[in-house]
Scaffold this motif. Structure first.
Motif, mmCIF file in Angstrom:
data_model
loop_
_atom_site.group_PDB
_atom_site.id
_atom_site.type_symbol
_atom_site.label_atom_id
_atom_site.label_comp_id
_atom_site.label_asym_id
_atom_site.label_seq_id
_atom_site.Cartn_x
_atom_site.Cartn_y
_atom_site.Cartn_z
ATOM 1 N N VAL A 13 31.342 25.696 20.748
ATOM 2 C CA VAL A 13 31.975 26.737 19.932
ATOM 3 C C VAL A 13 32.434 27.895 20.812
ATOM 4 N N ILE A 14 31.625 28.293 21.772
ATOM 5 C CA ILE A 14 32.003 29.380 22.687
ATOM 6 C C ILE A 14 33.205 28.983 23.522
ATOM 7 N N ILE A 15 33.219 27.757 24.049
ATOM 8 C CA ILE A 15 34.355 27.287 24.846
ATOM 9 C C ILE A 15 35.616 27.221 23.991
ATOM 10 N N ALA A 16 35.503 26.737 22.760
ATOM 11 C CA ALA A 16 36.668 26.665 21.868
ATOM 12 C C ALA A 16 37.188 28.064 21.550
ATOM 13 N N THR A 17 36.282 29.016 21.359
ATOM 14 C CA THR A 17 36.689 30.396 21.092
ATOM 15 C C THR A 17 37.412 30.982 22.299
ATOM 16 N N MET A 18 36.871 30.762 23.490
ATOM 17 C CA MET A 18 37.529 31.257 24.703
ATOM 18 C C MET A 18 38.883 30.590 24.896
ATOM 19 N N HIS A 19 38.996 29.310 24.565
ATOM 20 C CA HIS A 19 40.277 28.612 24.649
ATOM 21 C C HIS A 19 41.291 29.250 23.690
ATOM 22 N N PHE A 20 40.868 29.538 22.476
ATOM 23 C CA PHE A 20 41.754 30.186 21.503
ATOM 24 C C PHE A 20 42.226 31.539 22.021
ATOM 25 N N PHE A 21 41.300 32.360 22.537
ATOM 26 C CA PHE A 21 41.677 33.661 23.082
ATOM 27 C C PHE A 21 42.597 33.515 24.294
ATOM 28 N N ASP A 51 53.654 27.948 37.218
ATOM 29 C CA ASP A 51 52.686 26.865 37.103
ATOM 30 C C ASP A 51 51.859 27.076 35.838
ATOM 31 N N VAL A 52 52.031 26.209 34.841
ATOM 32 C CA VAL A 52 51.376 26.373 33.544
ATOM 33 C C VAL A 52 49.852 26.281 33.683
ATOM 34 N N PHE A 53 49.360 25.366 34.520
ATOM 35 C CA PHE A 53 47.911 25.236 34.700
ATOM 36 C C PHE A 53 47.324 26.517 35.273
ATOM 37 N N TYR A 54 47.993 27.100 36.262
ATOM 38 C CA TYR A 54 47.512 28.351 36.852
ATOM 39 C C TYR A 54 47.489 29.463 35.803
ATOM 40 N N MET A 55 48.530 29.517 34.986
ATOM 41 C CA MET A 55 48.580 30.535 33.935
ATOM 42 C C MET A 55 47.474 30.318 32.903
ATOM 43 N N TYR A 56 47.194 29.053 32.562
ATOM 44 C CA TYR A 56 46.113 28.773 31.612
ATOM 45 C C TYR A 56 44.764 29.186 32.199
ATOM 46 N N VAL A 57 44.523 28.833 33.450
ATOM 47 C CA VAL A 57 43.256 29.199 34.086
ATOM 48 C C VAL A 57 43.121 30.720 34.163
ATOM 49 N N THR A 58 44.205 31.419 34.457
ATOM 50 C CA THR A 58 44.179 32.881 34.478
ATOM 51 C C THR A 58 43.884 33.427 33.094
ATOM 52 N N SER A 59 44.495 32.854 32.069
ATOM 53 C CA SER A 59 44.241 33.277 30.691
ATOM 54 C C SER A 59 42.799 32.985 30.289
ATOM 55 N N PHE A 60 42.301 31.815 30.689
ATOM 56 C CA PHE A 60 40.911 31.464 30.368
ATOM 57 C C PHE A 60 39.954 32.415 31.086
ATOM 58 N N HIS A 61 40.282 32.757 32.332
ATOM 59 C CA HIS A 61 39.472 33.722 33.076
ATOM 60 C C HIS A 61 39.436 35.057 32.340
ATOM 61 N N TRP A 62 40.586 35.500 31.843
ATOM 62 C CA TRP A 62 40.655 36.747 31.075
ATOM 63 C C TRP A 62 39.759 36.661 29.852
ATOM 64 N N SER A 63 39.796 35.530 29.131
ATOM 65 C CA SER A 63 38.989 35.419 27.922
ATOM 66 C C SER A 63 37.492 35.390 28.240
ATOM 67 N N VAL A 64 37.116 34.760 29.353
ATOM 68 C CA VAL A 64 35.707 34.779 29.774
ATOM 69 C C VAL A 64 35.291 36.206 30.104
ATOM 70 N N CYS A 65 36.187 36.938 30.737
ATOM 71 C CA CYS A 65 35.881 38.316 31.122
ATOM 72 C C CYS A 65 35.716 39.233 29.915
ATOM 73 N N GLN A 66 36.261 38.856 28.782
ATOM 74 C CA GLN A 66 36.048 39.653 27.578
ATOM 75 C C GLN A 66 34.592 39.589 27.140
ATOM 76 N N PHE A 67 33.893 38.508 27.520
ATOM 77 C CA PHE A 67 32.481 38.366 27.214
ATOM 78 C C PHE A 67 31.602 38.985 28.293
ATOM 79 N N THR A 68 32.070 38.978 29.556
ATOM 80 C CA THR A 68 31.226 39.452 30.656
ATOM 81 C C THR A 68 31.544 40.872 31.097
#
Length: 81
Positions: A13-21, A51-68
């Motif tokens: 659920v946490i991973i899915a939420t971070m993916h959505f964000f 590079d779409v993968f790089y942008m996704y990883v950057t976006s995912f990093h941003w969403s993880v950082c919203q928690f940390t």
């Protein structure tokens, strides 16, 4: 077994939420028509080279950082804030 299933479900659920964000953050950054979003800034600097993968990883990093609480990707305009 119940605890392991609960922890697995909670993790998913946490991973899915971070993916959505992450997808939302990317969409907001990409959707800026004036070219002032963070995606356009990355592409202009040559960091991502579209590079779409790089942008996704950057976006995912941003969403993880919203928690940390720490991040290197900053909002570039008022809509992203």
């Amino acid at each position: 077994v119940g605890l392991i299933a609960y922890m697995t479900k909670l993790t998913l659920v946490i991973i899915a939420t971070m993916h959505f964000f992450a997808c939302s953050w990317y969409g907001i950054g990409r959707g800026q028509e004036d070219g002032q979003g963070w995606v356009h800034a990355f592409e202009a600097s040559g960091v991502a080279d579209d590079d779409v993968f790089y942008m996704y990883v950057t976006s995912f990093h941003w969403s993880v950082c919203q928690f940390t609480g720490t991040m290197e990707v900053h909002p570039r305009n008022s809509f992203e804030r």
